[in-house]
Design a protein around this motif. Structure first.
Motif, PDB file in Angstrom:
ATOM      1  N   ARG A 109       0.818  -1.220   0.000  1.00 37.51           N
ATOM      2  CA  ARG A 109       0.000   0.000   0.000  1.00 37.51           C
ATOM      3  C   ARG A 109       0.852   1.272   0.000  1.00 37.51           C
ATOM      4  O   ARG A 109       0.349   2.356   0.270  1.00 37.51           O
ATOM      5  N   GLU A 110       2.155   1.141  -0.305  1.00 36.50           N
ATOM      6  CA  GLU A 110       3.055   2.306  -0.459  1.00 36.50           C
ATOM      7  C   GLU A 110       3.103   3.169   0.799  1.00 36.50           C
ATOM      8  O   GLU A 110       3.271   4.403   0.723  1.00 36.50           O
ATOM      9  N   ALA A 127      -1.784   5.152  -6.075  1.00 34.30           N
ATOM     10  CA  ALA A 127      -2.704   4.010  -6.228  1.00 34.30           C
ATOM     11  C   ALA A 127      -1.971   2.695  -5.957  1.00 34.30           C
ATOM     12  O   ALA A 127      -0.800   2.539  -6.307  1.00 34.30           O
ATOM     13  N   SER A 128      -2.660   1.760  -5.336  1.00 30.35           N
ATOM     14  CA  SER A 128      -2.126   0.402  -5.171  1.00 30.35           C
ATOM     15  C   SER A 128      -3.123  -0.562  -5.801  1.00 30.35           C
ATOM     16  O   SER A 128      -4.327  -0.384  -5.645  1.00 30.35           O
ATOM     17  N   PRO A 129      -2.614  -1.606  -6.471  1.00 30.96           N
ATOM     18  CA  PRO A 129      -3.545  -2.604  -7.003  1.00 30.96           C
ATOM     19  C   PRO A 129      -4.112  -3.447  -5.864  1.00 30.96           C
ATOM     20  O   PRO A 129      -3.609  -3.391  -4.743  1.00 30.96           O
ATOM     21  N   ALA A 130      -5.142  -4.227  -6.157  1.00 27.81           N
ATOM     22  CA  ALA A 130      -5.644  -5.153  -5.141  1.00 27.81           C
ATOM     23  C   ALA A 130      -4.575  -6.230  -4.905  1.00 27.81           C
ATOM     24  O   ALA A 130      -3.719  -6.489  -5.760  1.00 27.81           O
ATOM     25  N   ALA A 131      -4.632  -6.850  -3.718  1.00 21.34           N
ATOM     26  CA  ALA A 131      -3.579  -7.785  -3.297  1.00 21.34           C
ATOM     27  C   ALA A 131      -3.365  -8.923  -4.290  1.00 21.34           C
ATOM     28  O   ALA A 131      -2.247  -9.409  -4.456  1.00 21.34           O
ATOM     29  N   MET A 132      -4.421  -9.332  -4.970  1.00 23.56           N
ATOM     30  CA  MET A 132      -4.283 -10.465  -5.896  1.00 23.56           C
ATOM     31  C   MET A 132      -3.301 -10.168  -7.033  1.00 23.56           C
ATOM     32  O   MET A 132      -2.801 -11.071  -7.677  1.00 23.56           O
ATOM     33  N   HIS A 133      -3.028  -8.877  -7.256  1.00 25.50           N
ATOM     34  CA  HIS A 133      -2.087  -8.507  -8.316  1.00 25.50           C
ATOM     35  C   HIS A 133      -0.659  -8.318  -7.787  1.00 25.50           C
ATOM     36  O   HIS A 133       0.208  -7.881  -8.518  1.00 25.50           O
ATOM     37  N   ARG A 134      -0.462  -8.596  -6.514  1.00 26.77           N
ATOM     38  CA  ARG A 134       0.872  -8.401  -5.925  1.00 26.77           C
ATOM     39  C   ARG A 134       1.484  -9.768  -5.650  1.00 26.77           C
ATOM     40  O   ARG A 134       0.928 -10.578  -4.929  1.00 26.77           O
ATOM     41  N   ASP A 158      -0.871 -12.946  -4.177  1.00 30.15           N
ATOM     42  CA  ASP A 158      -0.421 -14.005  -5.088  1.00 30.15           C
ATOM     43  C   ASP A 158       0.905 -14.527  -4.502  1.00 30.15           C
ATOM     44  O   ASP A 158       1.940 -13.884  -4.641  1.00 30.15           O
ATOM     45  N   VAL A 159       0.853 -15.662  -3.838  1.00 31.69           N
ATOM     46  CA  VAL A 159       1.967 -16.096  -2.994  1.00 31.69           C
ATOM     47  C   VAL A 159       2.686 -17.310  -3.579  1.00 31.69           C
ATOM     48  O   VAL A 159       2.049 -18.282  -4.001  1.00 31.69           O
ATOM     49  N   ALA A 160       4.013 -17.241  -3.566  1.00 31.63           N
ATOM     50  CA  ALA A 160       4.834 -18.396  -3.907  1.00 31.63           C
ATOM     51  C   ALA A 160       5.850 -18.605  -2.796  1.00 31.63           C
ATOM     52  O   ALA A 160       6.140 -17.690  -2.017  1.00 31.63           O
TER      53      ALA A 160
END
Ligand code: GLV
Length: 309
Positions: A109-110, A127-134, A158-160
């Motif tokens: 969220r900067e 602006a921050s994208p939604a978490a699914m794009h991070r 988006d977790v690896a």
């Protein structure tokens, strides 16, 4: 039967009371007054003096007060054949996962940039994208990394994860070994290190690794200071390869007053307190180890000296 306690950072009285309530027949002895060394069957320790555990001839298990056993295993005189048990505790993993979620969200969220804008009375939207794009990458998917991954997946990221062997965790893309490393790093916009410190992982957070990340990635290290090549972190921050770093651990702790990390505008320093063992919760794990030894059952979470964790 008795247990000996050694730690300069964990509270003696809290552990004594918690263990006494759970196992009233277990004598709890302070390091300074061990009594007859032959009585001691368990050692509950954090960073005991080198060689000191050899004085107890009937020691059945060394129970580490922390998750990381790197410092303990550095002692070449640890009594042979006595199992070392890592601290694995729900609260310890939960607190670590909270730390990771907090700092991932801050970067996502900067918040550091917004804090700087506030200091400059500068009203500008970022602006921050939604978490699914991070895309978040976790180095190490053990008890700590696995729980952090679970919380991040729950928050929508988006977790690896990357580990020595493949791991099957819901919603987490698993990479493993040398072969999986480059692809894992290339997708990690926020990289979290929760590896154990071993000869293989020593200095893993170096220039080569930072260059394999997307430009402007963020680093969060709550593993060990030994994982990081600190001059490489500063260099990667200087050229923008890293946009920021949150460091809970350092090569030298306490972090020296003259360290450039303290005042670095792109660095958040925390004093090795991402997750601290809480006797009220961790006593269950200690009691279970003691119960298993008494019942002749195999211990859990025993350290493999060859792997170093
Ligand atoms: C603390 O750093 C631990 O290993 O639990």
């Amino acid at each position: 039967m008795a247990l000996i306690f050694y730690s300069e950072s964990d509270r003696y009285d809290a552990w004594r009371d918690a263990l006494h309530a759970a196992l009233p027949d277990l004598e709890f002895r302070p390091w300074e007054e061990p009594g007859d060394p032959a009585d001691i069957e368990f050692a509950l320790v954090w960073l005991p003096p080198q060689g000191a555990l050899r004085q107890f001839p009937n020691l059945k298990a060394i129970l580490n007060l922390g998750a990381g056993v790197d410092a303990l295993l550095k002692d070449p005189t640890l009594p042979e054949g006595v199992p070392v048990v890592r601290m694995v505790d729900d609260d310890l993993a939960t607190c670590m996962a909270e730390y990771v979620l907090l700092h991932v969200l801050r970067y996502h969220r900067e918040q550091p940039a917004l804090d700087a804008q506030q200091r400059a009375h500068d009203w500008r939207m970022i602006a921050s994208p939604a978490a699914m794009h991070r895309r978040v990458g976790i180095l190490g998917l053990g008890a700590m990394g696995g729980e952090a991954a679970r919380l991040l997946v729950g928050a929508g990221f988006d977790v690896a994860g990357w580990s020595r062997r493949p791991k099957d965790l819901p919603g987490v893309q698993s990479f493993h070994g040398e072969d999986g490393r480059a692809a894992f790093l290339a997708r990690s916009e926020i990289l979290v290190c929760l590896l154990p410190l071993t000869p293989e992982t020593e200095g893993i957070l170096d220039r080569d690794l930072f260059q394999a990340l997307p430009a402007g990635a963020y680093l969060i290290n709550a593993g060990r200071g030994g994982h990081q090549v600190e001059s490489d972190i500063l260099a990667a921050l200087a050229v923008g390869q890293l946009a920021g770093a949150t460091l809970d651990v350092f090569r030298e702790e306490p972090l020296p007053a003259a360290s450039p990390f303290w005042d670095h505008p792109k660095v958040t320093v925390t004093p090795h307190n991402a997750s601290i063992t809480n006797p009220q919760s961790a006593v269950r794990h200690v009691c279970e180890s003691i119960r298993r030894v008494r019942a002749g059952e195999p211990l859990r979470n025993v350290v493999d000296p060859d792997l170093g964790y």
